[in-house]
Scaffold this motif. Structure first.
Motif, PDB file in Angstrom:
ATOM      1  N   SER A 132      73.184   4.500  14.254  1.00 40.63           N
ATOM      2  CA  SER A 132      74.375   4.010  13.571  1.00 40.63           C
ATOM      3  C   SER A 132      75.521   4.994  13.749  1.00 40.63           C
ATOM      4  O   SER A 132      75.318   6.177  14.050  1.00 40.63           O
TER       5      SER A 132
ATOM      6  N   GLU B 220      77.259   6.138  11.361  1.00 35.58           N
ATOM      7  CA  GLU B 220      77.107   7.164  10.323  1.00 35.58           C
ATOM      8  C   GLU B 220      76.220   8.303  10.822  1.00 35.58           C
ATOM      9  O   GLU B 220      76.479   9.464  10.540  1.00 35.58           O
ATOM     10  N   GLN B 221      75.177   7.967  11.566  1.00 41.19           N
ATOM     11  CA  GLN B 221      74.318   9.019  12.148  1.00 41.19           C
ATOM     12  C   GLN B 221      75.127   9.918  13.070  1.00 41.19           C
ATOM     13  O   GLN B 221      74.908  11.124  13.136  1.00 41.19           O
TER      14      GLN B 221
ATOM     15  N   SER C 236      68.242  11.492   8.606  1.00 43.74           N
ATOM     16  CA  SER C 236      68.673  10.126   8.310  1.00 43.74           C
ATOM     17  C   SER C 236      69.887  10.090   7.382  1.00 43.74           C
ATOM     18  O   SER C 236      69.883  10.676   6.292  1.00 43.74           O
ATOM     19  N   ALA C 237      70.913   9.348   7.795  1.00 40.00           N
ATOM     20  CA  ALA C 237      72.105   9.179   6.960  1.00 40.00           C
ATOM     21  C   ALA C 237      71.750   8.522   5.629  1.00 40.00           C
ATOM     22  O   ALA C 237      72.334   8.832   4.591  1.00 40.00           O
ATOM     23  N   ASP C 238      70.788   7.606   5.650  1.00 37.21           N
ATOM     24  CA  ASP C 238      70.378   6.932   4.413  1.00 37.21           C
ATOM     25  C   ASP C 238      69.907   7.942   3.373  1.00 37.21           C
ATOM     26  O   ASP C 238      70.083   7.750   2.167  1.00 37.21           O
ATOM     27  N   GLN C 239      69.289   9.030   3.833  1.00 34.43           N
ATOM     28  CA  GLN C 239      68.768  10.052   2.924  1.00 34.43           C
ATOM     29  C   GLN C 239      69.836  11.069   2.518  1.00 34.43           C
ATOM     30  O   GLN C 239      69.778  11.634   1.429  1.00 34.43           O
TER      31      GLN C 239
ATOM     32  N   THR D 234      75.690  10.809   0.330  1.00 32.66           N
ATOM     33  CA  THR D 234      75.724  10.452  -1.091  1.00 32.66           C
ATOM     34  C   THR D 234      77.015   9.751  -1.492  1.00 32.66           C
ATOM     35  O   THR D 234      77.123   9.230  -2.602  1.00 32.66           O
TER      36      THR D 234
ATOM     37  N   ARG E  43      80.730   7.627   0.340  1.00 33.58           N
ATOM     38  CA  ARG E  43      81.580   7.232   1.463  1.00 33.58           C
ATOM     39  C   ARG E  43      82.971   6.939   0.914  1.00 33.58           C
ATOM     40  O   ARG E  43      83.099   6.179  -0.044  1.00 33.58           O
TER      41      ARG E  43
END
Length: 342
Positions: free
Chosen positions: A140, A142-143, A305-308, A311, A313
């Motif tokens: 992604s 974000e990554q 991981s961006a998901d992790q 916090t 955006r």
């Protein structure tokens, strides 16, 4: 210090050998925060930086990604529309370190978005083509904004003497400290003990694979680490807090190693006998070299991981109040990403 503004500036144009990037996401880094609170540190003020030929005011932002919008004359291997992560190091190419390929140790080292250049807190950025890395399919955008900080952590662990099965300690679980935890997992550390005052960040360290987490305000972190391990093989200093450096040293075993990852605002001291009598090693590390492809390959396997890690955006226009001031006020944040305007 504390002088960051959102202003309209001219759109940059790529010269020969340069690439214009439509910025997607840019992370706010701890070094950006240091500049805001205690700077200027990397930002040149009195004289132009020797490689960027810029001085303050500059456009900040060095953890960023985007899509190729325009190619300067002579650029090959890239096409308009390619998704890219930026490796924002200015290096001269001719000093002794650069001639050894260790461009992160350049005598004139600088960073796009800190030392000048067209940083990532903008709609567009122009950088030399060598700074541009094509992102693998499936990652992604974000990554892409996390490649730069993950490269700092992976380079630090690769530079260390950690071996598969060794025990490690990480002092400080901010974004880089947490990425060091993940890099230690990649390297095969058998135990990773994390020292961090923020409860939210301690929990995040556990989520990312730490063996144990220690609140230094509640207990003697060094005693706890030594009781659990007998002393770790490598301790990573990722706080920049002067009193933490001797704790890192004392948390290691005989012939242990301390990797100093932080950028410091002030001096720190330690009793040299703690190094001498146990033949310990203290090593510094700055940025990264030749590691972006490895970082992105590990991201495709699920690391960093961006998901992790992300916090919050925010929009670029909100960067001062919702970004910098939020990071100053709330130590629970890990990574705040800034979305570039269209």
């Amino acid at each position: 210090m504390k002088d960051i503004r959102v202003e309209d500036i001219a759109d940059p144009t790529p010269q020969a050998g340069e690439v214009k990037v439509k910025v997607a996401w840019t992370g706010i880094c701890g070094s950006d925060l240091h500049e805001y609170l205690a700077g200027p540190i990397f930002v040149p003020v009195e004289e132009d930086h020797p490689l960027s030929h810029d001085k303050a005011p500059i456009t900040m932002g060095h953890e960023y990604c985007g899509t190729v919008a325009e190619l300067g004359e002579g650029v090959t291997g890239l096409a308009v529309g390619d998704r890219v992560a930026i490796e924002p190091i200015f290096a001269c190419g001719s000093c002794p370190a650069c001639l050894e390929g260790k461009y992160n140790l350049c005598d004139s080292l600088g960073f796009v978005g800190l030392s000048g250049g067209h940083g990532g807190f903008a709609a567009h950025s122009v950088v030399p083509a060598r700074m541009v890395h094509k992102m693998p399919e499936g990652l992604s955008m974000e990554q892409g904004a996390l490649v730069e900080p993950a490269a700092v952590a992976l380079h630090a662990v690769r530079l260390s003497r950690i071996k598969a099965g060794d025990k490690a300690a990480v002092f400080g679980a901010g974004p880089i400290g947490l990425l060091v935890v993940e890099s230690l997992r990649v390297a095969g550390a058998s135990e990773i003990h994390v020292v961090e005052p923020s409860e939210v960040r301690r929990q995040k360290a556990l989520d990312l694979g730490a063996t144990s987490v220690i609140d230094p305000a509640a207990t003697d972190a060094v005693a706890e680490i030594r009781a659990a391990t007998g002393g770790v093989h490598v301790a990573f200093e990722v706080t920049g807090v002067p009193r933490v450096l001797p704790q890192c040293i004392e948390a290691t075993r005989h012939e242990g190693q301390v990797l100093v990852v932080s950028i410091w605002e002030q001096e720190a001291s330690f009793q040299p006998n703690t190094v001498v009598l146990k033949e310990r090693q203290v090593q510094g590390t700055i940025a990264y070299r030749n590691v972006y492809p490895a970082v992105m390959a590990l991201m495709t396997q699920g690391y960093f991981s961006a998901d992790q890690l992300v916090t919050k955006r925010i929009a670029l226009e909100d960067i001062v109040a919702e970004g910098f001031e939020a990071l100053v006020a709330e130590k629970s944040h890990v990574k705040i990403l800034v979305e570039a305007p269209d």
